[in-house]
Design a protein around this motif. Structure first.
Motif, PDB file in Angstrom:
ATOM      1  N   SER A 121       1.192  -1.091   0.018  1.00 22.40           N
ATOM      2  CA  SER A 121      -0.293   0.101  -0.137  1.00 22.40           C
ATOM      3  C   SER A 121       0.529   1.183  -0.032  1.00 22.40           C
ATOM      4  CB  SER A 121      -1.121  -0.422   0.712  1.00 22.40           C
ATOM      5  OG  SER A 121      -1.359  -1.095   1.651  1.00 22.40           O
ATOM      6  N   ASP A 270      -3.769  -3.423  -5.861  1.00 23.30           N
ATOM      7  CA  ASP A 270      -3.284  -3.609  -4.163  1.00 23.30           C
ATOM      8  C   ASP A 270      -3.220  -5.186  -3.963  1.00 23.30           C
ATOM      9  OD1 ASP A 270      -2.120  -3.900  -1.809  1.00 23.30           O
ATOM     10  OD2 ASP A 270      -2.831  -1.983  -1.247  1.00 23.30           O
ATOM     11  N   ASP A 477      -3.763  -1.750  10.374  1.00 22.65           N
ATOM     12  CA  ASP A 477      -3.524  -1.563   8.723  1.00 22.65           C
ATOM     13  C   ASP A 477      -3.301  -0.153   8.937  1.00 22.65           C
ATOM     14  OD1 ASP A 477      -2.553  -1.115   6.114  1.00 22.65           O
ATOM     15  OD2 ASP A 477      -4.562  -2.385   5.499  1.00 22.65           O
TER      16      ASP A 477
END
Ligand code: ADP
Ligand code: MG
Length: 826
Positions: A121, A270, A477
């Motif tokens: 990312s 991604d 995340d």
């Protein structure tokens, strides 16, 4: 360039075969990895990449093999390195060539592959000022378009952004799915000409970089919502960002407008963390479970492997595109009409060596794929141009025959007429296309205006000038962390489970979120949180039972899996004023990592006792099984003994019978004295035989007696061993219990973040089971190595209390089943 490309013209269209470009990127150490105190295991020189396994000191080189080399090896480990690869360098090296191809009318695709936390990312989207490829490329497109001559070429750009999670497609550009609403998955359809597409996907017209930014913000917010509200694991999802660029060149043929269109798709992907699949690929048994965890990634691996074999041996192979959603949609990008690149991201840490090796091997395969890309040109304009030229040619030829050859003249006329009919048809087709296109364009423009209004309503465009206290989401995340803001208005804000008719101000879904979970009170700027009934609410790691006042920076965890940080803008100002320039000391950022460690420390005792409980249970079960074994041995011993004894008895009876027979024989011998001489020979033989038989029987009896003795000795030994084992386990259980009582922590308990996560998951499973009225109970089960007595693996025991039976699931299987249970439950 690094492209082994060869340009040819096929059917008048530009066609190019080009290999997939593959790059590797190493990120810096994370804070955790820094603490491991070791050197990076990976090294790069030029485009060569090598890795040294610290366990074996074996060096794996991905370049000494001269037939192979990655196209690029990016060193992003330390900024001070002369070859440091910044976000900009990566954009220029990898993405700019793709953008150039897109402007020429080719489809392009770039995907990021690697384990969770390796920098996918960061590379694709980036963080704040360290913008990644997606925002850079979008900005660049609009800069380039601005420099073009608008009189000659018109540009039209559309974007879409979606996620594939658990084989389901979720549109990221709809705001209907505001907090808590169930997301409607979309379906893949196949258009006969244009190929696979997502039915009902939002496609937004974008005319400036700031348009794209707004939509990206919405998309990322949507992902954060799914992760926070629905508890989806972002590392398990693939996100696909697509730009469709249409260039319209306006040409005039015979003063007639004739549009010429080039269309190119730019896919930026991604991928989900590769770790969910690499374990599945190595062990056959896990494959089945892993497959349902991430079918798309697994299939992507199969597709790449098949394509790689195909281009190496030149034979047409079956490519399983259709086996997963992602590969089906990416069909053209993989082994089709596209210029494709892949960036494999890896961690430099020794602890990730296995994952890094598997990523590098995967990337190596992708290197040998050859794609055939072609310029996507609109055929109408071209055909019209060709027809017109043909007619002109015929007209000239016809003219020359005007007075000389009436027959030929007539034939020319016929031909010209038929071509004209064709031309008219073609022009009608084009006009229709033009009209449809214009309509689509106008509609899109109109929708865009409405969408922008909606965006503002959804709070996407709002700035952080709010004075209200609020909760901001924290996520594992980093990309999704601190994206959502929940305002805490004056008065009460209620929190509870999402249901279609829920009236709660903050609605969350999640098994451990109660229908009425807690209430947050804001009274003249003083904010306190009130837990309700059984629902678990944690403040700064501690489970609260009483109303608790919140202060700026406090961490709030609801249920066990929903993490937030409390912000109080007014309190911050008050705090800052008296300090008058003296900076307040902060012990690190109050981010997800901080909140989770804090929870882990605070819940340590609780967790430890849970784990010890599990160990105790495992031990007790082991003792039970030892007892059962002991009983079985005893039983066997008894029955064998009985068998031997009866055999001895029957053998002894036989011996007696034999002796009696012999006596009778002797008696008979005397009686038949006269016949003795005749039968002398026979008698001798018989006697010998009788004697022999008796001896044999005696010996057999003896042997049986011996066997019985041996057997008894052996069984006694086994029994003794089992008894000792039982004793040992009993002692261990005793120690365990004593340790627990005195809080003595001499034992090595595998206590970490995963244990906490497992504890939360087991609670979720038990809650679902209870609410669905199932008779199943889940326990943590520490599998103990019988030789060393240490925990060899952690499993989940699944016990049916009604039937009294139990089975064991691996953690992967449990996680996978839990996901299915949650889906059913919701
Ligand atoms: P992934 O998407 O592969 O799970 P992320 O991109 O979220 O991983 O990266 C994990 C963490 O590592 C993030 O905090 C990110 O900022 C950091 N990181 C990743 N790559 C780099 C890099 N090249 N330079 C600096 N930090 C990085
Ligand atoms: Mg990521």
């Amino acid at each position: 360039t690094a492209t082994d490309s060869s340009s040819t013209k096929k059917d008048g269209f530009k066609v190019e075969s080009s290999k997939v470009i593959v790059a590797v990127r190493v990120r810096p150490f994370s804070n955790r990895e820094k603490n491991e105190n070791s050197l990076p295991v990976i090294s790069m020189s030029g485009s060569e990449t090598a890795i040294q396994n610290p366990a074996t000191n074996q060096v794996y080189s991905f370049s000494y093999d001269f037939s192979f080399c990655y196209d690029f090896s990016f060193w992003s480990f330390d900024k001070s390195h002369p070859n440091f690869a910044s976000q900009e360098i990566i954009y220029k090296t990898l993405a700019v060539p793709l953008l150039e191809r897109a402007f020429e009318g080719y489809n392009t695709c770039l995907f990021a592959y690697g384990q969770t936390g390796s920098g996918k990312s960061y590379t694709m989207m980036g963080f704040d000022e360290d913008q990644g490829i997606i925002p850079r490329l979008c900005e660049d497109i609009f800069t380039q378009i601005a420099q073009m001559d608008k009189q000659q070429v018109l540009y039209h750009l559309e974007m879409s952004f979606f996620e594939v999670y658990n084989e389901k497609i979720h549109d990221l550009l709809v705001f209907k799915a505001e907090s808590g609403q169930k997301r409607q998955p979309l379906r893949v359809r196949e258009h006969p000409v244009l190929g696979p597409y997502v039915e009902g996907l939002t496609v937004n017209v974008v005319s400036s970089y700031s348009d794209v930014q707004s939509w990206l913000e919405l998309g990322n917010k949507q992902r954060a919502t799914a992760a926070t509200v629905m508890n989806d694991k972002s590392s398990r999802s693939h996100s696909v960002f697509t730009l469709v660029m249409t260039q319209t060149k306006v040409e005039f043929v015979d003063e007639e407008q004739c549009d010429h269109r080039l269309t190119s798709h730019i896919n930026l992907i991604d991928l989900a963390g590769s770790e969910c699949c690499s374990t599945a690929q190595t062990t056959g048994e896990r494959l089945k479970e892993g497959a349902s965890i991430n079918k798309s990634l697994l299939t992507l691996g199969k597709v790449i492997s098949a394509l790689s074999k195909q281009s190496q041996n030149g034979k047409k192979t079956f490519i399983p595109y259709r086996e997963s959603v992602l590969t089906w949609l990416l069909k053209e990008s993989l082994g089709g009409n596209s210029q494709t690149a892949m960036i494999a991201t890896v961690s430099p840490a020794a602890s990730s060596t296995e994952e890094t090796l598997s990523t590098l091997r995967y990337a190596k395969q992708a290197c040998s794929i050859i794609n055939i890309a072609k310029v996507n040109e609109d055929v109408n304009a071209k055909l019209i141009k060709e027809l017109k030229a043909e007619i002109e040619k015929l007209k000239a030829a016809q003219k020359s025959t005007l007075n000389t050859d009436p027959e030929k003249y007539r034939r020319y006329l016929q031909e010209i007429t038929s071509l004209r009919i064709k031309l008219h048809q073609q022009e009608r087709d084009m006009a229709e296309m033009q009209r449809a296109w214009k309509e689509k364009f106008e509609q899109a423009e109109k929708r865009k205006l409405e969408d922008i209004k909606e965006l503002q309503k959804a709070g996407i465009a709002f700035k952080m000038d709010n004075h209200l206290p609020n909760l901001v989401n924290l996520n594992e995340d980093p990309q999704l962390s601190e994206v959502l803001l929940y305002m805490l208005k004056e008065g009460e804000t209620s929190v509870g489970r999402y249901t279609p008719n829920s009236k709660h101000d903050i609605q969350l879904s999640g098994v451990l979120i109660a229908d009425d979970h807690c209430v947050i009170k804001n009274t003249v700027g003083k904010v306190s949180i009130i837990p309700l009934k059984e629902a678990k609410t944690y403040v700064n790691g501690k489970c609260i039972l009483e109303p608790t006042v919140l202060h700026h920076g406090d961490r709030v965890i609801l249920g066990g899996d929903h993490y937030f940080r409390f912000n109080h803008p007014v309190e911050v100002q008050k705090l800052e004023r008296p300090s008058c320039g003296i900076t307040i000391l902060h012990d690190g950022p109050k981010d997800f990592e901080f909140a989770k460690n804090e929870l882990l420390i605070a819940q340590r005792t609780q967790l430890e006792s849970e784990i010890e409980e599990a160990r105790l249970k495992a031990k007790e079960e082991m003792m039970q099984s030892v007892q059962i074994a002991k009983e079985m041995v005893q039983q066997e011993l008894t029955s064998q003994k009985e068998a031997y004894e009866s055999k001895i008895k029957s053998l002894e009876a036989e011996v007696r019978e034999e002796s009696r027979k012999k006596q009778i024989q002797e008696l008979n011998n005397q009686k038949a004295a006269t016949k003795i001489q005749e039968l002398e020979k026979a008698k001798q033989n018989l006697e010998l035989e009788l004697h022999f038989n008796k001896k044999r029987l005696e010996m057999e009896t003896l042997a049986t007696k011996q066997a019985l003795e041996d057997h008894t000795i052996r069984h006694t030994k086994i029994l003794e061993a089992l008894e000792a084992e039982k004793q040992k386990i009993a002692e261990e259980i005793h120690t365990l219990q004593r340790n627990r009582g005195s809080g003595n922590k001499t034992m090595t308990i595998p206590l970490n973040w995963n244990s906490l996560k497992l504890s939360v998951m087991i609670k979720e499973a038990n809650t679902i089971s209870k609410e669905l009225g199932k008779n199943t109970i889940f326990y943590r089960h520490d599998k103990i190595d019988e030789r060393t007595g240490t925990v060899s693996s952690v499993q989940v025991q699944v016990r049916n209390i009604k039937l009294g039976i139990a089975t064991f699931w691996s953690l992967e299987k449990f996680e996978c089943k839990l996901a299915a249970m949650k889906e059913l439950y919701e």
